[in-house]
Design an enzyme around this catalytic site. Structure first.
Site, mmCIF file in Angstrom:
data_model
loop_
_atom_site.group_PDB
_atom_site.id
_atom_site.type_symbol
_atom_site.label_atom_id
_atom_site.label_comp_id
_atom_site.label_asym_id
_atom_site.label_seq_id
_atom_site.Cartn_x
_atom_site.Cartn_y
_atom_site.Cartn_z
ATOM 1 N N HIS A 66 0.705 -1.172 0.023
ATOM 2 C CA HIS A 66 0.073 -0.020 -0.071
ATOM 3 C C HIS A 66 0.887 1.226 0.122
ATOM 4 O O HIS A 66 1.981 1.317 0.450
ATOM 5 C CB HIS A 66 -1.000 -0.129 1.226
ATOM 6 C CG HIS A 66 -0.176 0.081 2.552
ATOM 7 N ND1 HIS A 66 0.307 -1.149 3.143
ATOM 8 C CD2 HIS A 66 0.185 1.044 3.295
ATOM 9 C CE1 HIS A 66 0.998 -0.729 4.141
ATOM 10 N NE2 HIS A 66 0.761 0.569 4.620
ATOM 11 N N ARG A 83 9.688 -0.916 3.766
ATOM 12 C CA ARG A 83 9.467 0.024 2.430
ATOM 13 C C ARG A 83 10.036 -1.023 1.214
ATOM 14 O O ARG A 83 11.230 -1.473 1.352
ATOM 15 C CB ARG A 83 10.603 0.926 2.671
ATOM 16 C CG ARG A 83 10.191 2.223 1.814
ATOM 17 C CD ARG A 83 11.001 3.521 2.060
ATOM 18 N NE ARG A 83 10.881 3.974 3.277
ATOM 19 C CZ ARG A 83 11.653 4.492 4.106
ATOM 20 N NH1 ARG A 83 13.065 3.971 3.959
ATOM 21 N NH2 ARG A 83 11.226 4.944 5.408
#
Ligand code: ZN
Length: 310
Positions: A172, A192
């Site tokens: 997301h 990340r």
């Protein structure tokens, strides 16, 4: 004790942050790169201070630890929820969070992170990243290794008042021009996956490719949001989600309405308008906890609230 606990938020600067938390919510923000308002939090990376009453000046973590009766004597040594407002002036990195099990074993006993987003505002052509298009881990790994980001990620159009539940393992990202209210488990663990090759102080921020591949759910399955709604002449309560970690409701008040505290405690954020809860005057940008000992209360005014609870 029949007192509400009003929060003094904690602000976080970031490369993608803007100035809307100052301009639109009247907060005293540290700079025009302020990305996050940790509005109701007892997390060590941003522990809110109580503004009023008996516990004025005390940290929420401390009150939670020493006065569990205010929180319905719920078990667990950490305050379980965190409510944030996020101002994304630029795109946030594409990321994924672990679940409780993975976080416990790989992140020193931390909680995993299930989160959800209420879209407070966005640009006309606003979008977010939620989910991906890989059929299995093998294809996922291949697409990541070959940097086929456009093909991999699922971009969705959004508009104001949309809502998304982001379970652990869901790829997301919040995209530029979006203001979001986020309710989440009290965790700060983010992997990340891709950062648009941006530089911060001349360097790329760290990526966590191995952990991301470990935790990403394949294939992605769209979460269906709940839509239960109760309407009366002076209020409307819409259930946005109920999962094992939290319930989130949108409450519209347009007059005087009486409520019972049905959960151990409630986290309330005023996102629009103003009014009263009993004799407390409240307005857009206020965040408070209704403790277990408070019981019945009257709301009066013209306002919109996001109410999060266990
Ligand atoms: Zn996230």
């Amino acid at each position: 004790m029949r007192e509400l606990l009003f929060m003094e938020p904690v602000f976080k600067e970031s490369i993608w942050g803007g100035d809307r938390l100052g301009k639109e919510y009247n907060y005293d923000i540290p700079s025009n790169h302020t990305g996050e308002c940790w509005a109701i939090s007892a997390h060590p990376n941003g522990d809110c201070t109580i503004k009023n009453g008996t516990y004025a000046g005390h940290k929420l973590s401390e009150v939670y630890k020493e006065h569990r009766e205010l929180f319905g004597n719920v078990p667990g040594d950490k305050f379980p929820l965190l409510v944030k407002i996020i101002d994304a002036k630029e795109d946030l990195s594409i990321q994924v969070h672990p679940d409780d099990y993975y976080a416990k074993t790989h992140e020193h006993g931390s909680l995993g992170k299930t989160e959800c987003w209420y879209i407070l505002d966005c640009d006309d052509n606003g979008s977010i990243v939620v989910g991906h298009h890989a059929n299995d881990k093998k294809e996922l790994t291949q697409m990541i290794n070959e940097h086929r980001w456009k093909e991999l990620i699922n971009v969705r159009k959004i508009q104001k008042d949309d809502f998304f539940q982001i379970t652990p393992g869901t790829v997301h990202a919040i995209k530029a021009g979006t203001l979001i209210l986020e309710t989440q488990q009290s965790s700060d663990i983010t992997y990340r996956l891709y950062d648009y090759d941006r530089l911060q102080n001349g360097k790329k921020r760290d990526l966590h490719i191995k952990q991301s591949i470990d935790v990403i759910t394949c294939p992605y399955i769209d979460e269906i949001a709940a839509t239960k709604e109760i309407e009366d002449s002076t209020y409307k309560v819409k259930e946005l989600v109920t999962c094992q970690f939290y319930s989130v409701h949108k409450v519209d008040i347009f007059g005087k309405a009486l409520f019972h505290l049905e959960q151990p405690f409630q986290l309330v954020s005023v996102i629009e308008g103003n009014g009263f809860i009993d004799s407390y005057s409240i307005k857009k940008g206020d965040h408070f906890i209704i403790p277990s000992t408070y019981d019945t209360y009257t709301m009066n005014g013209n306002m919109q609230l996001i109410v999060s609870s266990l």
